[in-house]
Enzyme design. Structure first.
Site, PDB file in Angstrom:
ATOM      1  N   TRP A   1     -11.437  35.393-112.525  1.00 30.68           N
ATOM      2  CA  TRP A   1     -11.093  34.700-113.771  1.00 30.68           C
ATOM      3  C   TRP A   1     -11.954  33.461-114.027  1.00 30.68           C
ATOM      4  O   TRP A   1     -11.835  32.841-115.081  1.00 30.68           O
ATOM      5  CB  TRP A   1      -9.614  34.297-113.745  1.00 30.68           C
ATOM      6  CG  TRP A   1      -8.676  35.409-114.085  1.00 30.68           C
ATOM      7  CD1 TRP A   1      -8.992  36.665-114.508  1.00 30.68           C
ATOM      8  CD2 TRP A   1      -7.236  35.340-114.047  1.00 30.68           C
ATOM      9  NE1 TRP A   1      -7.849  37.389-114.733  1.00 30.68           N
ATOM     10  CE2 TRP A   1      -6.752  36.597-114.461  1.00 30.68           C
ATOM     11  CE3 TRP A   1      -6.320  34.342-113.701  1.00 30.68           C
ATOM     12  CZ2 TRP A   1      -5.384  36.879-114.542  1.00 30.68           C
ATOM     13  CZ3 TRP A   1      -4.968  34.634-113.776  1.00 30.68           C
ATOM     14  CH2 TRP A   1      -4.508  35.880-114.191  1.00 30.68           C
TER      15      TRP A   1
ATOM     16  N   GLU B   1     -23.961  41.497-107.460  1.00 30.14           N
ATOM     17  CA  GLU B   1     -23.917  41.026-108.843  1.00 30.14           C
ATOM     18  C   GLU B   1     -25.299  40.505-109.255  1.00 30.14           C
ATOM     19  O   GLU B   1     -25.669  39.372-108.922  1.00 30.14           O
ATOM     20  CB  GLU B   1     -22.910  39.868-108.967  1.00 30.14           C
ATOM     21  CG  GLU B   1     -21.500  40.247-108.604  1.00 30.14           C
ATOM     22  CD  GLU B   1     -20.482  39.330-109.290  1.00 30.14           C
ATOM     23  OE1 GLU B   1     -19.604  39.861-109.980  1.00 30.14           O
ATOM     24  OE2 GLU B   1     -20.583  38.091-109.160  1.00 30.14           O
TER      25      GLU B   1
ATOM     26  N   SER C   1     -21.007  42.213-116.198  1.00 25.05           N
ATOM     27  CA  SER C   1     -20.700  42.844-117.491  1.00 25.05           C
ATOM     28  C   SER C   1     -20.034  44.214-117.354  1.00 25.05           C
ATOM     29  O   SER C   1     -20.274  45.115-118.159  1.00 25.05           O
ATOM     30  CB  SER C   1     -21.956  42.932-118.370  1.00 25.05           C
ATOM     31  OG  SER C   1     -22.421  41.631-118.676  1.00 25.05           O
TER      32      SER C   1
ATOM     33  N   GLY D   1     -15.611  39.797-114.387  1.00 21.72           N
ATOM     34  CA  GLY D   1     -15.300  38.513-115.007  1.00 21.72           C
ATOM     35  C   GLY D   1     -14.550  38.716-116.304  1.00 21.72           C
ATOM     36  O   GLY D   1     -13.336  38.943-116.332  1.00 21.72           O
ATOM     37  N   GLY D   2     -15.279  38.669-117.418  1.00 17.70           N
ATOM     38  CA  GLY D   2     -14.693  38.703-118.761  1.00 17.70           C
ATOM     39  C   GLY D   2     -13.644  39.791-118.968  1.00 17.70           C
ATOM     40  O   GLY D   2     -12.553  39.524-119.501  1.00 17.70           O
TER      41      GLY D   2
END
Ligand code: 13P
Length: 254
Positions: A13, A169, A214, A235-236
């Site tokens: 997060w 990543e 992503s 993440g997002g």
């Protein structure tokens, strides 16, 4: 993915979500979490939220931290002790995220110290490695990433290596909407598994290696279809309940 390794869908997060938002998210996803034998689900949240989230984590979803110091205690203003994470009931910790390497002086050496310390405190380290765009364009990605792995795993024995998770990543793919193609991700993740095999032999075939950068509901299936990709560090797309659940279900269906 390979069915001998349980997939992992880990949300990072970063510095998002208030306490109320975080609690609502955990409440909502808990209803739909599959068993941990099928897919390991983790949310790595801000330190201040960890205690409340651990209390509400349920049977399947576990809570992780995003960083920690390697020392148990000391004059390290503003840092988080692994002992405090352990006694709070946190189960995972992200180590060496590229944002920490770039902005907070994390080095391969501190990553190694933290990996050892996390294991000592019963925290599963999610060890992040990955290359910049310059390195990718120079064609030295696999060399650079292998070197990060060798340094991160220095002096770690087989048993401890098995309790780690790697997250590959590529820095250029983080938060950019520019995912590595499944082929690019698989190629470097295979190189990571090969270097782990040179260090740990057969054990390397049991270590989970995730892709991050992503990841979203549209590209997860193609990534997970690759033999060596055992899940995602997200993440997002981990901030939204239905999008996180879509990723979990994608791992479940493999
Ligand atoms: P995004 O999924 O937002 O690209 O972030 C990836 C990441 O850094 C997870 O640790």
């Amino acid at each position: 993915m390979n069915k001998h390794r349980i997939p992992v869908i880990a949300g990072n997060w970063k510095m998002y979500k208030t306490r109320d938002e975080a609690l609502q998210f955990i409440y909502a996803v808990n209803q739909e979490m599959p068993s941990r034998d099928e897919v390991e689900t983790v949310i790595c949240a801000n330190d201040v939220l960890l205690r409340d989230l651990v209390k509400r984590q349920g049977e399947s979803l576990k809570i992780g931290a995003q960083n920690m110091h390697f020392a148990e205690n000391g004059a390290f203003t503003g840092e988080t002790s692994p002992l405090v994470l352990e006694t709070t009931g946190v189960a995972y910790v992200i180590i060496g995220h590229s944002e920490r390497r770039a902005m907070f002086n994390e080095t391969d050496e501190t990553v190694n110290l933290k990996v050892h310390s996390a294991i000592k405190h019963d925290l599963t380290p999610i060890v992040c490695v990955g290359e910049s765009l310059e390195i990718r364009e120079a064609g030295t990605t696999n060399e650079v990433v292998k070197n990060q792995i060798i340094k991160a795993y220095a002096n770690l024995n087989d048993k401890d290596a098995l309790s780690t998770i790697v997250a590959y990543e590529p820095i250029w793919a983080i938060g950019t909407g520019k995912t590595a193609t499944p082929e690019q991700a698989e190629e470097t993740i295979k190189a990571i598994r090969d270097v782990l095999a040179s260090l740990y032999g057969e054990v390397a075939s049991k270590i989970r290696i995730l892709y991050g950068g992503s990841v979203n509901a549209k590209n997860i299936d193609a990534l997970l279809a690759k033999e060596n990709i055992d899940g995602a560090l997200v993440g997002g797309a981990s901030l939204d309940v239905s999008s996180y659940l879509t990723l979990v279900k994608a791992a479940l269906n493999k």
